[in-house]
Design an enzyme around this catalytic site. Structure first.
Site: not given
Ligand code: INI
Length: 170
Positions: A94, A124
Site C-alpha cells: 500500500e 506472495h
Molecule cells: N507486507 C509487508 O509489508 N511485508 C510482508 O512481509 C508481507 N507479507 O509477507 O505478506 C506483506 N503483505 C501484506 C501486503 O503488503 C498487503 O498489505 C496485503 O496484501 C493487502 O493488500
C-alpha cells in the site's frame, strides 16, 4: 560570474556552483572549451523541505526501527519535527498508493517509503516486493517528487533485524 543554478525542488543548493572560465581567457584560447556551465547537485543540509514517511504496519517491530532511524537521520541533518509527517499503511504493497495521495495533496517535497517484506513459503513475497518497488518508483517519476525506497526485502527475519539498525546502524 557564477553560472545559473538549477535547484530541483528536492535538493538543497550548494554554494560551490561551477564558475565558467573568464571570457577573456577563453577568447585568448580560441575555440577551446573547458568544463561545463552549471552543476546540479544535492547536499545533506536541510533547506526547509517537508518529508512524508510512509510506513507499513506489517512487520511493525522492524518498520518501527526503520522509522526511528529515519527520523533520527533527518533530525541530525537539520530537519525539524514539524517538517516530518508519518503516514501508516497496512503493508508495503500500500506504500505507493499512499505516496500518490500525498503527492496529489502536495503535502510533501520528499517521500520515503519504509517497509519490511520477508520471504515466506509462497510467491506472495515476490508480488509484494515487485509491486512495492515498481509503485514507489512510478509515483516518483510521475509526480516529480523524490520517492525514496526504504523497504527491506529479506529472506529471513534475522536479515531484517540486522538491516534495521542493529548491526551497521541506519
Ligand atoms: N507486507 C509487508 O509489508 N511485508 C510482508 O512481509 C508481507 N507479507 O509477507 O505478506 C506483506 N503483505 C501484506 C501486503 O503488503 C498487503 O498489505 C496485503 O496484501 C493487502 O493488500
Amino acid at each position: 560570474r557564477t553560472g545559473p543554478l538549477i535547484r530541483p525542488p528536492c535538493f538543497a543548493a550548494r554554494s560551490s556552483v561551477y564558475s565558467p572560465p573568464d571570457r577573456t581567457i577563453s577568447k585568448n584560447m580560441g575555440k577551446r572549451r573547458t568544463g561545463h556551465g552549471r552543476t546540479i547537485e544535492g547536499d545533506f543540509l536541510d533547506a526547509g523541505f517537508r518529508f512524508a514517511l510512509v510506513v507499513a504496519r506489517f512487520n511493525e517491530y522492524i518498520t518501527q526501527e526503520l522509522l526511528k532511524g529515519c527520523v533520527n537521520t533527518l533530525n541530525r541533518h537539520g530537519v525539524p519535527p514539524e517538517h516530518i509527517e508519518v503516514v501508516w499503511v497496512p503493508g508495503s504493497f500500500e506504500i505507493p498508493t499512499a505516496m500518490k495521495v500525498v503527492a496529489q495533496r502536495k503535502r510533501a517535497d520528499v517521500m520515503i517509503g519504509l517497509g519490511c517484506v520477508i520471504r515466506g513459503d509462497t510467491a506472495h513475497y515476490d508480488h509484494v516486493c515487485r509491486e512495492t518497488a515498481k509503485g514507489i518508483s512510478e509515483v516518483g517519476r510521475r509526480s516529480g517528487i523524490p520517492c525514496i525506497f526504504g523497504v527491506l526485502t529479506t529472506d529471513t527475519i534475522e536479515q531484517a533485524i540486522e538491516r534495521a539498525g542493529t548491526k551497521m546502524g541506519h
